[in-house]
Design an enzyme around this catalytic site. Structure first.
Site, PDB file in Angstrom:
ATOM      1  N   ASP A 367       0.898  -1.062   0.051  1.00  0.00           N
ATOM      2  CA  ASP A 367       0.072  -0.086   0.062  1.00  0.00           C
ATOM      3  C   ASP A 367       0.940   1.319  -0.019  1.00  0.00           C
ATOM      4  OD1 ASP A 367      -2.853   1.105   0.304  1.00  0.00           O
ATOM      5  OD2 ASP A 367      -1.646   2.099   2.200  1.00  0.00           O
ATOM      6  N   GLU A 396       1.557  -0.343  -4.839  1.00  0.00           N
ATOM      7  CA  GLU A 396       0.638   0.834  -5.196  1.00  0.00           C
ATOM      8  C   GLU A 396       1.544   2.013  -5.308  1.00  0.00           C
ATOM      9  OE1 GLU A 396      -3.696   2.572  -3.637  1.00  0.00           O
ATOM     10  OE2 GLU A 396      -1.909   2.407  -2.145  1.00  0.00           O
TER      11      GLU A 396
END
Length: 642
Positions: A367, A396
């Site tokens: 993330d 990400e």
């Protein structure tokens, strides 16, 4: 339990909603909007920066490495020196050195004069980690220590100054060119939002709960119970949303990285899930959140209470104890880890190693990967690969394509936001024509050749579901999925997309609206779009059956803007003409039936239709070439037959 029929609307969104969707069609927390990118460019005139520009970007054994830095006209540097280590230690002024050459001065419209500096690091042996810092001295400065250290200007890091900036960089010397493990190259990933996927109750259904911010009761046992469904669908890898202890239903605010949230199950449930998944030929990756924690995490509470605490340097305090760096510097409830802290790194690395080693996890979706430095990611990849050589790291990276490419050699893969945007524009809101799609694919694929592997998706937990963007038209979804699955990037299916999950309100129109894209998966099969599910099953089978879809070279075969028709082939790398095993992918985005005439192949042969999004699609050989007939608003895939 959600009723899909109640969520669907056939009304066309108002133009304001369409404009909003266009501007934020693949928006995610951490995106850099255009004004932020412009500010980052402008900041160059007042900074000395190394934006992780290496040539080659992922050096191999025996290759020398060019390292580039830039100083703005308001940073009148006289000289620059690179300090580096090859033993893993932190570089400083006592480390090995190389002078940087002032190669040229460029002038750019927005920022004026930029001085380009370059050093060439000698070749190193495979698996060496090179860590370095770049010092600069002003004109007429005679001090021993550098006046300034080059800082990372990528992501949001350009905002930081002095001791708060990232000034340590790194890369790994590869034994061979970085690539995904074979299981990932051949994979079909299924993203599961655990709290909303399936309960432990018989049948897996959810009790009705209109509060989308509340816990809905999905569990790890529910995922285990769904394995037969997932195996039948054909997926080969499960991506689980965060499962560690946290305060919210989404769990991106961890308070313990090593323990499963008891509302989801136990650590033993993770072990059982990975064992059962592996037995059925499926891998499991975790959504891992190394960028930030909850403000109720014990380490952060301790750092706030005691400036001498062991965890005090895990976080960046602008003014202790209540002014600190947080997620985007906008969410105080999510304090950010300091990328430079050895203690924070140790905590993150040990947690990742534990999930890999003790629970059989096969890798991580990472993330907000732009929240850490390249030095951090170089070490993270080293320590995880040391424990599990076939594990993967997929970031990400919500940044510009040039910044995405600089993760080459630092992360194995990237979530492909630019491709998702292109597919949603072309097949979702349909404001791109076939010429724009083809131009994008050609340029983007060329640009990203020296970048981490890409992982494609149509929708995810942070954005409007594709069916909402497509005004609930499943034919548009089928065409987008056909395109996604016939490009080489490893595809992801967001849970429920395959059975027609959608919503009727733009997630950006209401506070906490992202929860609309995270609604409960229905397990009463009468609520499923069975035609769409059958299409996805066939699409997965075709991708598995034809290696060229995973390893081939895309070539445009037909492009007619007026006809709204488009075709490309995935071919064997050295093939001059389509051969058995190649795939021809065709689209008709018009509202009438169209016939596409493609160049005649080298040898006459027949073509069979593997899959059509709707109706009958035909291919026949004529004296002029391959004649493809497609119904309105449809796509189809063909292959030559012997």
């Amino acid at each position: 339990m959600p009723d899909l029929t109640e969520q669907v609307t056939n009304e066309t969104p108002p133009m304001s909603a369409v404009t909003e969707m266009t501007d934020n069609i693949t928006s995610a927390p951490g995106d850099l909007p255009v004004p932020e990118i412009e500010a980052r460019i402008l900041a160059q005139q007042n900074q000395f920066r190394h934006d992780n520009i290496l040539i080659p970007s992922a050096p191999q054994a025996g290759q020398a490495v060019e390292i580039w830095a830039t100083s703005g006209e308001n940073y009148p540097l006289e000289r620059s020196v690179l300090f580096y280590t090859t033993d893993g230690s932190l570089p400083d002024t006592s480390s090995m050195t190389l002078p940087l050459e002032k190669v040229r001065v460029d002038w750019e419209t927005q920022v004026g004069y930029l001085t380009r500096w370059r050093a060439i690091l000698p070749a190193q042996t495979a698996h060496t980690i090179v860590r370095y810092r770049i010092g600069g001295w002003y004109r007429h400065s005679y001090q021993e220590e550098p006046d300034v250290w080059a800082q990372d200007g990528q992501g949001h890091w350009y905002r930081q100054r002095g001791l708060l900036a990232v000034t340590t960089f790194a890369y790994t010397v590869e034994a061979k060119a970085p690539h995904f493990p074979q299981w990932t190259q051949d994979g079909i990933i299924y993203q599961i939002f655990v709290d909303r996927f399936r309960t432990s109750e018989p049948g897996g259904d959810f009790p009705h709960n209109p509060d989308l911010q509340a816990l809905h009761g999905g569990t790890l046992q529910g995922v285990i119970d769904a394995l037969p469904y997932l195996a039948d669908l054909g997926v080969t890898c499960l991506w689980l949303s965060p499962i560690h202890q946290a305060e919210t239903y989404h769990r991106y605010d961890g308070i313990d990285f090593n323990t499963v949230d008891p509302r989801l199950g136990t650590n033993e449930d993770v072990k059982e899930l990975t064992q059962r998944a592996h037995a059925q030929g499926m891998r499991v990756i975790l959504d891992f959140v190394p960028s930030h924690v909850s403000w109720h995490h014990p380490a952060f509470l301790e750092a706030q209470q005691n400036q001498d605490a062991e965890s005090a340097d895990w976080f960046t305090f602008y003014a202790w104890p209540d002014n600190y760096r947080s997620f985007l510097d906008m969410v105080p409830s999510l304090p950010s880890f300091s990328t430079e802290s050895r203690g924070a790194r140790r905590y993150i690395f040990e947690s990742a190693i534990t999930w890999l080693k003790d629970y059989g996890i096969d890798g991580f979706r990472l993330d907000h990967a732009i929240g850490h430095s390249m030095d951090f990611w170089t070490e993270f990849r080293q320590v995880t690969r040391a424990v599990a050589p076939e594990s993967i790291t997929v970031g990400e990276v919500t940044d510009t394509p040039d910044s995405m490419a600089r993760f080459h050699g630092k992360l194995d893969g990237l979530l492909d936001f630019p491709l998702a945007s292109a597919l949603r524009h072309t097949f979702g809101i349909k404001d791109w024509n076939v010429q724009k799609l083809d131009t994008f694919l050609y340029s983007y694929e060329q640009f990203m050749m020296q970048a981490p592997e890409r992982v494609s998706f149509l929708d995810n937990h942070d954005m409007n579901r594709f069916l909402f963007v497509a005004n609930q038209d499943t034919q548009r979804l089928k065409m987008a999925a056909l395109c996604q699955f016939t490009l080489t990037a490893t595809p992801v299916i967001y849970y429920g997309t395959e059975v027609g999950m959608s919503h009727s309100v733009d997630i950006g129109a209401v506070a906490g609206g992202d929860a609309l894209a995270r609604q409960d998966m229905p397990w009463t099969t009468e609520q499923w779009n069975q035609d769409l599910l059958s299409f996805y099953r066939s699409l997965i089978q075709i991708r598995k059956a034809f290696p060229v879809l995973r390893q081939g070279k895309r070539r445009t075969m037909h492009l007619n803007v007026a006809q709204k028709a488009y075709a490309y082939a995935q071919t064997s790398i050295d093939a001059d003409a389509l051969i058995y095993g190649d795939i021809l992918v065709t689209f008709n985005l018009s509202n009438t039936q169209q016939t596409l005439l493609l160049p005649k192949p080298g040898k006459a042969r027949e073509y069979t239709c593997l899959l059509a999004t709707c109706g009958r699609a035909n291919a026949r050989l004529t004296a002029q070439g391959i004649e493809i007939t497609l119904p309105a608003q449809s796509g189809a895939a063909f292959t030559p037959v012997v």
